[in-house]
Design a protein around this motif. Sequence first.
Motif, mmCIF file in Angstrom:
data_model
loop_
_atom_site.group_PDB
_atom_site.id
_atom_site.type_symbol
_atom_site.label_atom_id
_atom_site.label_comp_id
_atom_site.label_asym_id
_atom_site.label_seq_id
_atom_site.Cartn_x
_atom_site.Cartn_y
_atom_site.Cartn_z
ATOM 1 N N PHE A 240 -6.135 -0.723 5.011
ATOM 2 C CA PHE A 240 -5.389 -1.055 6.305
ATOM 3 C C PHE A 240 -4.249 -2.307 6.049
ATOM 4 C CE2 PHE A 240 -9.788 0.105 7.371
ATOM 5 C CZ PHE A 240 -9.561 1.239 8.055
ATOM 6 N N GLY A 241 -3.412 -1.864 5.289
ATOM 7 C CA GLY A 241 -2.254 -2.972 4.901
ATOM 8 C C GLY A 241 -1.495 -2.508 3.675
ATOM 9 N N ASN A 242 -2.267 -2.152 2.746
ATOM 10 C CA ASN A 242 -1.591 -1.546 1.540
ATOM 11 C C ASN A 242 -1.614 -0.115 1.310
ATOM 12 O OD1 ASN A 242 -1.234 -4.241 0.791
ATOM 13 N ND2 ASN A 242 -3.176 -4.369 -0.345
ATOM 14 N N GLN A 243 -2.491 0.479 1.886
ATOM 15 C CA GLN A 243 -2.203 2.132 1.993
ATOM 16 C C GLN A 243 -1.837 2.489 3.235
ATOM 17 O OE1 GLN A 243 -2.649 4.887 0.098
ATOM 18 N NE2 GLN A 243 -2.610 6.300 2.107
ATOM 19 N N LEU A 244 -2.051 1.865 4.346
ATOM 20 C CA LEU A 244 -1.324 2.168 5.632
ATOM 21 C C LEU A 244 -0.624 0.808 5.729
ATOM 22 C CD1 LEU A 244 -3.045 2.880 9.144
ATOM 23 C CD2 LEU A 244 -1.540 1.309 8.752
ATOM 24 N N TRP B 45 1.890 -5.921 -16.881
ATOM 25 C CA TRP B 45 1.220 -5.180 -15.734
ATOM 26 C C TRP B 45 2.253 -4.019 -15.196
ATOM 27 C CZ3 TRP B 45 -3.759 -6.099 -14.582
ATOM 28 C CH2 TRP B 45 -4.226 -7.395 -14.959
ATOM 29 N N ARG B 46 1.539 -2.805 -14.907
ATOM 30 C CA ARG B 46 2.579 -2.012 -14.073
ATOM 31 C C ARG B 46 1.886 -1.580 -12.878
ATOM 32 N NH1 ARG B 46 2.117 3.413 -16.957
ATOM 33 N NH2 ARG B 46 0.451 3.451 -15.809
ATOM 34 N N VAL B 47 2.682 -1.456 -11.850
ATOM 35 C CA VAL B 47 2.095 -1.266 -10.320
ATOM 36 C C VAL B 47 2.930 0.213 -10.217
ATOM 37 C CG1 VAL B 47 1.531 -1.913 -8.240
ATOM 38 C CG2 VAL B 47 2.207 -3.493 -9.922
ATOM 39 N N LYS B 48 2.285 1.182 -9.441
ATOM 40 C CA LYS B 48 3.070 2.456 -9.049
ATOM 41 C C LYS B 48 3.541 2.430 -7.810
ATOM 42 C CE LYS B 48 -0.234 5.638 -10.142
ATOM 43 N NZ LYS B 48 -0.870 6.846 -10.225
ATOM 44 N N THR B 49 2.819 1.797 -6.848
ATOM 45 C CA THR B 49 3.399 1.830 -5.395
ATOM 46 C C THR B 49 2.947 0.373 -4.720
ATOM 47 O OG1 THR B 49 1.308 2.813 -5.006
ATOM 48 C CG2 THR B 49 3.210 4.209 -4.924
ATOM 49 N N PRO B 50 3.815 -0.557 -5.170
ATOM 50 C CA PRO B 50 3.505 -1.925 -4.491
ATOM 51 C C PRO B 50 3.870 -2.024 -3.060
ATOM 52 C CG PRO B 50 5.278 -2.078 -6.078
ATOM 53 C CD PRO B 50 4.769 -0.556 -6.040
ATOM 54 N N ASN B 51 3.143 -2.663 -2.407
ATOM 55 C CA ASN B 51 3.434 -3.149 -1.147
ATOM 56 C C ASN B 51 4.060 -4.472 -1.280
ATOM 57 O OD1 ASN B 51 3.552 -3.802 1.700
ATOM 58 N ND2 ASN B 51 1.151 -4.100 1.604
ATOM 59 N N THR B 52 5.401 -4.462 -0.593
ATOM 60 C CA THR B 52 6.234 -5.698 -0.961
ATOM 61 C C THR B 52 5.685 -6.793 -0.709
ATOM 62 O OG1 THR B 52 7.528 -4.986 0.934
ATOM 63 C CG2 THR B 52 8.276 -4.150 -1.077
ATOM 64 N N PRO C 81 -3.822 -12.617 -14.672
ATOM 65 C CA PRO C 81 -4.111 -11.447 -13.624
ATOM 66 C C PRO C 81 -3.136 -11.072 -12.610
ATOM 67 C CG PRO C 81 -5.756 -13.162 -13.226
ATOM 68 C CD PRO C 81 -4.737 -13.707 -14.238
ATOM 69 N N SER C 82 -2.752 -9.895 -12.436
ATOM 70 C CA SER C 82 -1.545 -9.420 -11.252
ATOM 71 C C SER C 82 -1.964 -8.066 -10.908
ATOM 72 C CB SER C 82 -0.233 -9.567 -12.037
ATOM 73 O OG SER C 82 0.732 -9.204 -11.108
ATOM 74 N N ASN C 83 -1.083 -7.439 -10.220
ATOM 75 C CA ASN C 83 -1.328 -6.234 -9.455
ATOM 76 C C ASN C 83 -1.123 -5.014 -10.444
ATOM 77 O OD1 ASN C 83 0.847 -7.998 -7.963
ATOM 78 N ND2 ASN C 83 -0.344 -7.045 -6.306
ATOM 79 N N GLY C 84 -1.841 -3.982 -10.053
ATOM 80 C CA GLY C 84 -1.712 -2.670 -11.049
ATOM 81 C C GLY C 84 -2.760 -2.787 -12.352
ATOM 82 N N GLY D 53 -7.375 -16.799 1.196
ATOM 83 C CA GLY D 53 -7.350 -15.247 0.735
ATOM 84 C C GLY D 53 -6.011 -14.667 1.125
ATOM 85 N N MET D 54 -5.717 -13.458 0.534
ATOM 86 C CA MET D 54 -4.784 -12.608 0.763
ATOM 87 C C MET D 54 -4.896 -11.330 0.163
ATOM 88 S SD MET D 54 -1.892 -12.734 2.345
ATOM 89 C CE MET D 54 -0.474 -11.553 2.236
ATOM 90 N N GLU D 55 -4.203 -10.378 0.809
ATOM 91 C CA GLU D 55 -4.631 -8.984 0.463
ATOM 92 C C GLU D 55 -3.749 -8.400 -0.629
ATOM 93 O OE1 GLU D 55 -3.601 -10.052 3.430
ATOM 94 O OE2 GLU D 55 -2.372 -8.776 4.671
ATOM 95 N N HIS D 56 -3.239 -9.337 -1.608
ATOM 96 C CA HIS D 56 -2.347 -8.773 -2.517
ATOM 97 C C HIS D 56 -3.152 -7.410 -3.208
ATOM 98 C CE1 HIS D 56 -1.541 -13.101 -2.803
ATOM 99 N NE2 HIS D 56 -0.417 -12.618 -2.006
ATOM 100 N N GLN D 57 -2.326 -6.242 -3.325
ATOM 101 C CA GLN D 57 -2.540 -5.207 -3.496
ATOM 102 C C GLN D 57 -3.221 -5.165 -4.948
ATOM 103 O OE1 GLN D 57 0.167 -2.094 -2.459
ATOM 104 N NE2 GLN D 57 -0.271 -1.071 -4.447
#
Length: 381
Positions: A145-149, A29-36, A9-12, A112-116
Motif C-alpha cells: 500500500f504505497g509502493n505497489q499501489l 544498486w539496480r531498481v526496476k520500478t522505483p516509487n519516486t 544499503p539502498s533500493n533494489g 521510519g519510512m517506506e523506502h522501497q
Amino acid sequence: TVPQGLKAPSNGVLLGVDTLADGRTRWNWRVKTPNTYAIALNVGPYEEVSGTYKSRFGNSIPMAYWYLPGEKPQAEKLFAEFAPTLDFFESMIGPYPFGDEKLGVVETPHKGMEHQTINAYGNAYAKAPEGFDWLFQHEFAHEWFGNQLTAANWDDYWLHEGYGTYMQPLYGEWREGRARYAAMMQTQRALITNRRPVTQQRVATEEEVYEADKGGAGLDIYYKGSWMLHTLRGLIGDTAFFAVTRRAVYGRPDPKPGNFRPRFSSAAEYQALVRQVTGKDYGWFFDVYLRQAALPDLVERREGGTLSLSWTVPGGGNFPMPVDVQVAGKVHVVPMTGGKGRLPVPAGAHVVIDPDAKILRRSVAIEETQAWTAQSKRPTP
Ligand SMILES: [Zn+2]
C-alpha cells in the motif's frame, strides 16, 4: 561511493561492491520500478543479518536487515519477525511485489519510512503487548500500500496510510485472534479527530494532506482511514473486502509473481471496485467517511416496547448502514433502510448497540475524553 569500513544499503538489487584504490567502496544498486518518493541512500557502519524466504507462491525472496554495531541480539529478534510478517501479507493480500529484488530494512536515526525494498527502521526495538514491532510492520505494509499501489494524488493517501495502519490490527488478529484485533482497533479509535475530511477532492500537495495546520486531515488519514476500512470489511464481508483490496493493489483478482507491475490508484477507482465486486453502489458510505469531517451519529430512542434507531449524517444524505443490536444477550441485525430502523425490545431487556464495534460512528465519550485530555494538558496558573 563511501569511505572505507562503511556500507551503503539502498533500493533494489546489489549488483556488486567495487573497492577503489584509496580503500573507498562503490555500491552498485539496480531498481526496476522505483516509487519516486521512496528512494533512499543509507550510509553507516552497518552489520547485516540476511536469509531467504520460501514464498507460498513458489519463489524465493532474499531478506536483509542492516543494523548498527552492538545490537546483534535485538537485530536478530527483529529479523526473525520478517518471515512470519511476509507470510501474513502474502496470505491476506497477495505476493510480495518486489520478490525478485529483496525484502530490505535498514536502521536509521529517524523513526521510519517506506523506502522501497529498503524500509527505514528507527523504532529502537520497542516492545509492545501485541508481540510484534508495529513500526517495522507498518513500513513493510507500504510495500503493498504505497509502493505497489501508489495513489496518483496525495489527496488519496489514505490508501497508503489507512491500509498501512489497518495492517497492524489485522496482523494482531492473524497472530492471536479477535480480541487482539479489537483491542488494537480501540487504541486507534481514540486517536481519530474528525477535524477535516479525509479527502479534499482536489489535487493536493503532501503538506496539504499530512499537516493539519495546512488544512490537511493529518493523522486521520491513518486512524480514520483504518477505521473506515474496518467498517467497510464489516459491511461487505471478508470475501468481498479482500477481493477489493487485491484488485486495488494488483489491478487483477489473481496476482502471481510476474503477472503484475506497480500501479496507480485513487479513491474513485477504489469506490468503483467496491461496486464491481459487490454489485452494489456504496457511494453513500464513501461520501460520509471520506468527504465529510464529522462522523455519522446513531440516534437511539426506546419507547414502550420499541427501540427506534436513525442515522444523522453530515451532508444529510441517505446512510443505510445496518446496525447489530444485542437484546438480552441475542444479536439482531437492524437493516436501517433509508437510514432508519426499529426493533421490538421487551421491557427491562438490556440492550447493547453494535456490540462488536463494527461501525465507525460518533462517540460522545471519545469526544469528551479528547476535550478533557486537551484541557488537563494546559499549564495551571
Ligand atoms: Zn505510513
